[in-house]
Design an enzyme around this catalytic site. Structure first.
Site, PDB file in Angstrom:
ATOM      1  N   GLU A   3       0.817  -1.209   0.000  1.00 27.88           N
ATOM      2  CA  GLU A   3       0.000   0.000   0.000  1.00 27.88           C
ATOM      3  C   GLU A   3       0.853   1.261   0.000  1.00 27.88           C
ATOM      4  O   GLU A   3       1.940   1.311   0.575  1.00 27.88           O
ATOM      5  CB  GLU A   3      -0.932  -0.015   1.209  1.00 27.88           C
ATOM      6  CG  GLU A   3      -1.931  -1.152   1.096  1.00 27.88           C
ATOM      7  CD  GLU A   3      -3.044  -1.116   2.128  1.00 27.88           C
ATOM      8  OE1 GLU A   3      -4.186  -1.396   1.744  1.00 27.88           O
ATOM      9  OE2 GLU A   3      -2.786  -0.824   3.303  1.00 27.88           O
ATOM     10  N   CYS A  50       3.430   8.507   1.120  1.00 27.93           N
ATOM     11  CA  CYS A  50       3.971   7.569   2.098  1.00 27.93           C
ATOM     12  C   CYS A  50       4.131   6.221   1.411  1.00 27.93           C
ATOM     13  O   CYS A  50       3.145   5.634   0.955  1.00 27.93           O
ATOM     14  CB  CYS A  50       2.998   7.480   3.272  1.00 27.93           C
ATOM     15  SG  CYS A  50       3.498   6.294   4.514  1.00 27.93           S
ATOM     16  N   CYS A  74       6.553  -6.917   7.332  1.00 28.02           N
ATOM     17  CA  CYS A  74       7.676  -6.434   8.111  1.00 28.02           C
ATOM     18  C   CYS A  74       8.143  -7.550   9.028  1.00 28.02           C
ATOM     19  O   CYS A  74       7.330  -8.300   9.559  1.00 28.02           O
ATOM     20  CB  CYS A  74       7.268  -5.219   8.950  1.00 28.02           C
ATOM     21  SG  CYS A  74       8.684  -4.371   9.693  1.00 28.02           S
ATOM     22  N   CYS A  89       7.084  -4.978  16.140  1.00 26.96           N
ATOM     23  CA  CYS A  89       6.585  -3.921  17.014  1.00 26.96           C
ATOM     24  C   CYS A  89       5.154  -4.277  17.413  1.00 26.96           C
ATOM     25  O   CYS A  89       4.306  -4.556  16.561  1.00 26.96           O
ATOM     26  CB  CYS A  89       6.650  -2.569  16.308  1.00 26.96           C
ATOM     27  SG  CYS A  89       8.339  -2.141  15.822  1.00 26.96           S
ATOM     28  N   CYS A 104       1.778  -2.493  15.888  1.00 26.28           N
ATOM     29  CA  CYS A 104       1.719  -2.176  14.451  1.00 26.28           C
ATOM     30  C   CYS A 104       1.014  -3.286  13.693  1.00 26.28           C
ATOM     31  O   CYS A 104       1.343  -4.468  13.849  1.00 26.28           O
ATOM     32  CB  CYS A 104       3.140  -1.990  13.921  1.00 26.28           C
ATOM     33  SG  CYS A 104       3.179  -1.632  12.155  1.00 26.28           S
ATOM     34  N   CYS A 140      -1.311   5.820  10.034  1.00 22.35           N
ATOM     35  CA  CYS A 140      -0.065   5.176  10.479  1.00 22.35           C
ATOM     36  C   CYS A 140      -0.349   3.832  11.129  1.00 22.35           C
ATOM     37  O   CYS A 140      -1.198   3.726  11.998  1.00 22.35           O
ATOM     38  CB  CYS A 140       0.640   6.008  11.542  1.00 22.35           C
ATOM     39  SG  CYS A 140       1.053   7.630  11.018  1.00 22.35           S
TER      40      CYS A 140
HETATM   41  N1  SAH Z   1       9.553   0.461  10.077  1.00 19.68           N
HETATM   42  C1  SAH Z   1       9.751   1.895   9.997  1.00 19.68           C
HETATM   43  C2  SAH Z   1       8.787   2.524   9.034  1.00 19.68           C
HETATM   44  C3  SAH Z   1       7.333   2.507   9.466  1.00 19.68           C
HETATM   45  S1  SAH Z   1       6.885   4.145   9.763  1.00 19.68           S
HETATM   46  C4  SAH Z   1       9.689   2.487  11.380  1.00 19.68           C
HETATM   47  O1  SAH Z   1       9.428   1.744  12.323  1.00 19.68           O
HETATM   48  O2  SAH Z   1       9.956   3.666  11.552  1.00 19.68           O
HETATM   49  C5  SAH Z   1       5.340   4.022  10.455  1.00 19.68           C
HETATM   50  C6  SAH Z   1       5.251   4.760  11.789  1.00 19.68           C
HETATM   51  O3  SAH Z   1       3.947   4.525  12.336  1.00 19.68           O
HETATM   52  C7  SAH Z   1       6.248   4.213  12.781  1.00 19.68           C
HETATM   53  O4  SAH Z   1       6.680   5.223  13.651  1.00 19.68           O
HETATM   54  C8  SAH Z   1       5.403   3.220  13.508  1.00 19.68           C
HETATM   55  O5  SAH Z   1       5.963   2.882  14.744  1.00 19.68           O
HETATM   56  C9  SAH Z   1       4.086   3.946  13.620  1.00 19.68           C
HETATM   57  N2  SAH Z   1       2.969   3.050  13.891  1.00 19.68           N
HETATM   58  C10 SAH Z   1       2.916   1.722  13.696  1.00 19.68           C
HETATM   59  N3  SAH Z   1       1.730   1.244  14.090  1.00 19.68           N
HETATM   60  C11 SAH Z   1       1.006   2.278  14.508  1.00 19.68           C
HETATM   61  C12 SAH Z   1      -0.328   2.410  14.994  1.00 19.68           C
HETATM   62  N4  SAH Z   1      -1.134   1.368  15.099  1.00 19.68           N
HETATM   63  N5  SAH Z   1      -0.745   3.645  15.314  1.00 19.68           N
HETATM   64  C13 SAH Z   1       0.063   4.712  15.169  1.00 19.68           C
HETATM   65  N6  SAH Z   1       1.314   4.645  14.711  1.00 19.68           N
HETATM   66  C14 SAH Z   1       1.792   3.445  14.387  1.00 19.68           C
END
Ligand code: SAH
Length: 384
Positions: free
Chosen positions: A91, A104, A111, A115, A118, A361
């Site tokens: 996406e 974006c 991934c 985390c 996520c 996000c």
């Molecule tokens: N893997 C990279 C790129 C992903 S960026 C990284 O970790 O930075 C996407 C951003 O959204 C990251 O900061 C991630 O931690 C955040 N994110 C992931 N899941 C989320 C959620 N459910 N709600 C809000 N932010 C989230």
């Protein structure tokens, strides 16, 4: 063997033209056809000799991923689902704002980092994206937005106040529709280092997208050695997903912290700034109710980043089924932000965009044929 020219940055494309006995300037011409004009058919590259067009058709293709679906959110955010083969989809999201348009993009199918908050992580991991699949997202978005300039700003929404005249004007003045690119979609960009850097080179190249280094942001969960490599090979703006002020909590939220703990991460941030196009690191901090959002967490955070020039981006958690987390209450976010600001830090709260089409996000999910077999037990775990 047929090559996909979307896999090449200018040096590689130039080498390819040398191999087929053509002059270097041809590479620039073809680069512009592909990326400025969005052309994928050699036959239509009208300023190339017919013999060259035929030669190219026989040995190469310009092949972006296939577009499966385009969705438009009530707030003007757009999301594209692209087919990258074998049942996998990725996406890409475009977020229009008054002053800029941010794309974006994804760097991996799923991934491999786990985390806990996520939804991409929940889907597991299949593979790295190729250069063509990474840059192909920009290629598609550019094409789609170019053909539909009225869908660019929130004010052009159905029912919203349309100002078609001024939008047309800014498009005809040649203002960029996509002014910023963030690698904040699916995947950990620094875990797909070589392909990401080649794609970055194409984004920055004037013969392609001509974006400024300051307007291209790589977001990482904190892969320290790769942060150093990025600084040395292709410094662009950097965002780091911090999410916790101490190792005990970050070990749980961002498990890669066990490998690269906070002291090492902060040191890598300081090293990065020496060569970065911006004089600060952006720290992303997801706000999870009752987990990392108290005033004492904020105070601990202030201590942690004392020696790192930075800005904070607070991201209210975007929920997804069985996540086990809840979004912080607005007062908690406000208190947290005030605490940081009173200490002299810059902190903004990210506005949630596109959540009605699951484009916010951490909501990007695409279609991942998981190879890690993680998906099943995660869901069982979350339900327990
Ligand atoms: N893997 C990279 C790129 C992903 S960026 C990284 O970790 O930075 C996407 C951003 O959204 C990251 O900061 C991630 O931690 C955040 N994110 C992931 N899941 C989320 C959620 N459910 N709600 C809000 N932010 C989230």
């Amino acid at each position: 063997m047929t090559v996909n020219l979307l896999d090449f940055d200018l040096p590689r494309l130039t080498a390819f033209f040398a191999e087929i006995g053509e002059k270097p300037f041809r590479a620039k011409q073809v680069m512009r056809w592909m990326h400025h004009s969005g052309e994928s058919d050699f036959a239509r590259m009208s300023d190339l000799a017919k013999s060259l067009r035929e030669k190219l058709s026989a040995s190469a293709v310009v092949e972006p991923p296939r577009l499966i679906k385009e969705q438009l959110s009530g707030d003007g955010t757009r999301k594209w689902l692209l087919d990258v083969g074998a049942g996998n989809g990725i996406e890409t999201v475009f977020i229009p704002e008054d002053e800029r348009g941010t794309l974006c993009i994804s760097s991996q199918v799923g991934c491999a980092l786990e985390c806990s908050f996520c939804s991409t992580a929940r889907q597991g991991f299949n593979r790295n994206l190729s250069v063509a699949e990474i840059i192909g997202q920009l290629w598609w978005a550019n094409k789609a937005l170019g053909r539909d300039p009225l869908a660019l700003s929130p004010s052009s929404l159905p029912g919203g106040e349309r100002d078609e005249g001024s939008l047309r004007e800014s498009c005809s003045r040649g203002e960029r529709i996509i002014s910023n690119v963030v690698l904040m979609g699916m995947g950990e960009p620094l875990a797909n280092f070589d392909n990401v850097v080649t794609a970055l080179n194409i984004m920055l190249d004037d013969h392609a997208y001509g974006l400024s280094r300051r307007r291209v942001t790589v977001s990482t969960s904190g892969l320290v050695p790769a942060m150093d490599r990025l600084r040395d090979t292709c410094p662009v703006a950097l965002a780091v997903s911090l999410h916790a002020p101490n190792d005990a909590l970050r070990d749980v939220l961002v498990p890669v912290n066990r490998k690269y703990p906070l002291a090492e991460l902060m040191a890598a941030c300081r090293r990065y700034i020496e060569k970065a196009p911006r004089d600060f690191i952006t720290f992303e901090y997801v706000m999870l109710d009752g987990v990392n959002d108290s005033v004492s967490h904020a105070r601990e955070l202030i201590e942690l980043v004392r020696d790192v020039p930075c800005k904070f981006n607070l991201i209210p958690f975007n929920p997804f089924p069985l996540s086990g987390y809840q979004r912080s209450r607005p007062e908690a976010v406000r208190r947290f932000r005030d605490e940081l600001m009173q200490a002299g830090l810059v902190a903004t709260t990210r506005k949630t965009r596109g959540d009605d089409i699951d484009a916010a996000c951490g909501q990007l999910a695409g279609q991942v044929q998981d190879k890690t077999k993680r998906t099943q037990y995660k869901i069982v775990e979350a339900a327990a």
